[in-house]
Design a protein around this motif. Sequence first.
Motif, mmCIF file in Angstrom:
data_model
loop_
_atom_site.group_PDB
_atom_site.id
_atom_site.type_symbol
_atom_site.label_atom_id
_atom_site.label_comp_id
_atom_site.label_asym_id
_atom_site.label_seq_id
_atom_site.Cartn_x
_atom_site.Cartn_y
_atom_site.Cartn_z
ATOM 1 N N VAL A 52 19.520 34.137 48.369
ATOM 2 C CA VAL A 52 18.728 35.088 47.589
ATOM 3 C C VAL A 52 17.501 34.378 47.017
ATOM 4 N N SER A 53 17.687 33.178 46.496
ATOM 5 C CA SER A 53 16.559 32.406 45.975
ATOM 6 C C SER A 53 15.503 32.206 47.051
ATOM 7 N N VAL A 54 15.938 31.839 48.241
ATOM 8 C CA VAL A 54 14.992 31.575 49.329
ATOM 9 C C VAL A 54 14.206 32.837 49.672
ATOM 10 N N CYS A 55 14.892 33.970 49.776
ATOM 11 C CA CYS A 55 14.213 35.222 50.125
ATOM 12 C C CYS A 55 13.208 35.638 49.053
ATOM 13 N N PHE A 56 13.585 35.519 47.794
ATOM 14 C CA PHE A 56 12.674 35.921 46.725
ATOM 15 C C PHE A 56 11.495 34.949 46.598
ATOM 16 N N LEU A 57 11.736 33.660 46.820
ATOM 17 C CA LEU A 57 10.629 32.706 46.797
ATOM 18 C C LEU A 57 9.677 32.950 47.959
ATOM 19 N N ALA A 58 10.226 33.297 49.122
ATOM 20 C CA ALA A 58 9.373 33.620 50.263
ATOM 21 C C ALA A 58 8.535 34.857 49.968
ATOM 22 N N ALA A 59 9.130 35.849 49.314
ATOM 23 C CA ALA A 59 8.384 37.053 48.957
ATOM 24 C C ALA A 59 7.280 36.725 47.955
ATOM 25 N N GLN A 60 7.583 35.861 46.994
ATOM 26 C CA GLN A 60 6.555 35.475 46.031
ATOM 27 C C GLN A 60 5.391 34.789 46.736
ATOM 28 N N TRP B 220 4.452 35.204 49.806
ATOM 29 C CA TRP B 220 3.724 36.196 50.597
ATOM 30 C C TRP B 220 2.821 37.057 49.706
ATOM 31 N N LEU B 221 3.303 37.345 48.514
ATOM 32 C CA LEU B 221 2.508 38.162 47.602
ATOM 33 C C LEU B 221 1.300 37.400 47.068
ATOM 34 N N LEU B 222 1.495 36.135 46.742
ATOM 35 C CA LEU B 222 0.427 35.371 46.100
ATOM 36 C C LEU B 222 -0.476 34.657 47.100
ATOM 37 N N ARG B 223 0.078 34.294 48.261
ATOM 38 C CA ARG B 223 -0.664 33.518 49.259
ATOM 39 C C ARG B 223 -1.394 32.345 48.607
ATOM 40 N N PRO B 224 -0.647 31.470 47.916
ATOM 41 C CA PRO B 224 -1.313 30.384 47.187
ATOM 42 C C PRO B 224 -1.847 29.317 48.140
ATOM 43 N N ALA B 225 -2.785 28.549 47.650
ATOM 44 C CA ALA B 225 -3.267 27.389 48.387
ATOM 45 C C ALA B 225 -2.138 26.372 48.517
ATOM 46 N N PRO B 226 -2.219 25.473 49.508
ATOM 47 C CA PRO B 226 -1.115 24.515 49.720
ATOM 48 C C PRO B 226 -0.708 23.735 48.475
ATOM 49 N N ALA B 227 -1.693 23.287 47.702
ATOM 50 C CA ALA B 227 -1.357 22.508 46.502
ATOM 51 C C ALA B 227 -0.595 23.356 45.495
ATOM 52 N N ARG B 228 -1.042 24.601 45.303
ATOM 53 C CA ARG B 228 -0.352 25.475 44.358
ATOM 54 C C ARG B 228 1.024 25.872 44.894
ATOM 55 N N VAL C 105 7.957 43.610 48.973
ATOM 56 C CA VAL C 105 8.760 43.812 47.765
ATOM 57 C C VAL C 105 10.005 44.617 48.099
ATOM 58 N N LEU C 106 9.857 45.648 48.911
ATOM 59 C CA LEU C 106 11.013 46.457 49.294
ATOM 60 C C LEU C 106 11.980 45.681 50.177
ATOM 61 N N LEU C 107 11.440 44.854 51.067
ATOM 62 C CA LEU C 107 12.279 44.223 52.083
ATOM 63 C C LEU C 107 12.923 42.923 51.627
ATOM 64 N N ALA D 202 16.556 41.851 52.848
ATOM 65 C CA ALA D 202 16.782 40.654 53.656
ATOM 66 C C ALA D 202 17.816 39.737 53.006
ATOM 67 N N ALA D 203 17.705 39.567 51.674
ATOM 68 C CA ALA D 203 18.667 38.718 50.962
ATOM 69 C C ALA D 203 20.078 39.280 51.068
ATOM 70 N N GLY D 204 20.219 40.606 50.893
ATOM 71 C CA GLY D 204 21.536 41.225 50.995
ATOM 72 C C GLY D 204 22.110 41.127 52.388
ATOM 73 N N THR D 205 21.265 41.256 53.400
ATOM 74 C CA THR D 205 21.743 41.139 54.784
ATOM 75 C C THR D 205 22.220 39.731 55.077
ATOM 76 N N LEU D 206 21.428 38.734 54.683
ATOM 77 C CA LEU D 206 21.827 37.344 54.924
ATOM 78 C C LEU D 206 23.094 36.986 54.155
ATOM 79 N N LEU D 207 23.210 37.477 52.927
ATOM 80 C CA LEU D 207 24.403 37.190 52.137
ATOM 81 C C LEU D 207 25.628 37.846 52.761
#
Length: 664
Positions: free
Chosen positions: A237-245, A247-255, A354-356, A360-365
Motif C-alpha cells: 500500500v505504501s508503494v502504491c500511494f508513494l507512486a501515486a504521489q 505521478w501527481l507531483l512529477r518532482p525533479a529527480p533531486a526532490r 487518485v482513483l486507481l 491497485a493497492a487492494g488488488t496487490l494486497l
Amino acid sequence: MGAGIAPDASGTATAPAAAGARGRTWWPGAVPRGRRVTTWWTYALVAVPTAALFVLGYRRRWICDDGLIYLRPVRQILAGHGPVFNVGERAESSTGALWQWLLTLVTWVSGTDPAFLAVGLGLALSTAGYGLALWTTCRLHGGPASARLLVPAGILVLLAVPPFWSYMTSGLESGLGTFWTGLAWWLLVRTWHAGGRTPGAVGASTRTVGARTRWEPYVTAGAFGLGWLVRPDLLVVSVCFLAAQWWLLRPAPARAARLLGAAALVPFAYEVFRAGYYGVLLPLPAIAKEAGASDWGRGARYVQETMGPYWIWPAATLMAKVAVQRVRATLRAERHGSRLVSATGPTAGRAGVVLLAPVAAGTLLTLYVMRVGGDYMHARMILPALFLLLLPFLAVPATRLAGAMAGLLLVWLALAVSPLRQPYDLRGSATTFNVRSSDVGYTHDHNPVRSATWVHHWPRLPNANAMVAQAVHAGRPTLLYFDAARRPHATPMPAGSRYHVVMVGRHLGVTGAAVPLDDYVNDAWGLASPIGAHLALERWAWPGHEKFLRNHWVFADWAPPAPDATDLRRAGVTRADLRAARAALHCGPLAELNQSVRAPLTPSRFWHNLTGAWDRTLFRFARAPQEARAELCGTDRKSGGSVGSRKDVEGEKGERETLVRDMQ
C-alpha cells in the motif's frame, strides 16, 4: 480542499467551483440556499454510517488471544526490560511495531489494563479511519462545497459484513491499520487538490501557502512510508500511494529523492534497530508464518470463505459497475481537457491516478494474501484489501447508473443482515478459524475485554492457574509442559536455571498474561520463540500454526541433563532425540541464532546482529532433532538413530489431529 470531480447526470465530469468560493463553503450557512440540502445530505452521508460502524464495533468489542500477545511486551517495556516477550531473550513477537509502541505510550500515560486500552483505542482508531475515508471520498467527488448529490455505495459493504465490525477491536493492529489507510487516502486526495494551491494562485497567501506546500509533500511521504511499521504486508500500500504521489507531483529527480528519503526515514531507522537488537529483519510472526511462502490454492479458499458466507460476490459485481463508470467518466474528462481541480497546478488532469491508486493497492494486497495461503483467522487478512478496493467508491455522484446500483446495494444490505443469511459461526474449517466465536466460548463472555477474563477462563486448561501459582512458589525451578493429549505436567529444572518457571505456551497470549514477567513463556508456535520460528515449514495445519515446537526441543533447552523416564514418556521424547536436539542447539547457525538473542547486548553484539541479520532471517533447520544435528553439526544421521527419527515422523498423524482439535 477542492470541490473534486463533479459529474453531471450522464456521468461526465464538469468543472468544480472556483478556488475563492471553495474555501468559504465548508458550513451550510455559507452555501447558497439551493445547495444547503445537498450539503447537509453529504454531512449525514458521512456521519450516519460512521456512527453505525462505531455501534456495530462496540457491540462486538473483544480482545483475542493474539491481541494479548502484544500486551506482554508492553508490560516488559514499562517494567524496564525492553521490547521483549521474555526477559533475557530479544524476540519480537509483535507484528505491528507501531501498535506495540502506541499501546505502550497510552498504557504509560493512563496506567490502565493494556487489554482494555487496546480494545478502546482500536475502536476509536477504526471509527476515525472509516469516517475520515468516507469524508475524503465525498470530497473527492464533490462534497459539501458542490451542489452535486452523492449516494452511498461501498460504505454499505462495510455495514453488511460482520468481520469488519469484529476487527474494529480484537486487540490487534487492525484499528491502527484502518486509521492509517484512511489517513493515507486523505493525504493522497489532499495532494491532488493542492494543485491549485501553489504560491500565486487566486486567493492564496504566498507566504502561508508557500510554506505549507513546501513541507506538506514530505510529511505526506513520511506518512505513506509508515505502512511497513503498521503491518509489514501494508508495504504494498505504501508503494502504491508513494507512486501515486510521484505521478501527481512529477518532482525533479533531486526532490523525488528527498521525498523517497522522507518516506523511508522512520522505517529504515526502525529496521536498523530491529536488525541490531533482534538480529533479524522481520518480526518473528512473519518468520514463523513464512510470509514469503506460496500456497495459492489455500489462499483462494481463504478469500472464498470470506466472500461466500457474507454474500459479498453480488455486492462486488454491483460495485464493479459503479467503479467502471467512475473511472471511465474521469478518464473521459481528462482526455477532453476538463478542469478537474479548481485551479491550474501540477496535479491538474490527473484524477485517474487518485482513483486507481487504492484499487491497485487492494488488488496487490489481495494477491499477496492469496499467495501466502491466507491466515488462520477467518476473514482478517483480506479485510484491509477489501477496504482499499472500496475506498474511492464508498460514496459516488448520483448518476442514473449509480442511483440504480445504490438502490440494489441497499436491498442487498437488507438481505445480508436479515435472518435469511445464516450466521458464520463455525469454529473452523480446513482453511480458516472463526476466532471470535471460539474466544467467546472460551471466556464465557460475549465481550471479553480484560486480561483477567482470559486468565480466569484459560482455554481448555481449568487448572492452569493453580499449576502456575504452584510453580512460582516451588522451592526449585520448574518446567511446565504438555503431553500429546494436551495434559499439563511439571518437572524440575536444573538448580542454576536462569528462570524460576518455564511454561510452554500453546495459547501464547493468555500464557503471557498469566506467567510472571521475569519467568519464561516457551511459545509452541514460534511467534515468540526464535528457535520455533526458524523451524523448516511443514504444511499440515492452519496458516501460521505449522511450526509446532515439539517437546524434544523444549526439554533440550530447559530440562536437567538426565530427565526422569516418566517425564520423557509423557513428553513423547526419546533419549536419542534429546541428545540430538541438545547437540543441534550448540552447532552452527542455530547456536549463533541463540547467541544473537540471548547474549548481552553490547555494541559489538549489536553490530554482529546487524551485519548477520539477512542470513539469520533466511535460516531454517529441520524440525526432527536427528536430521537437525546431521545438518548443523555434520554428524552422520545413522550414528544418531535415523530410523527412530523416521518412525517419529511417521507416527505423528495422531498428534497432528490432536493439535488441530486443540486450536478449535
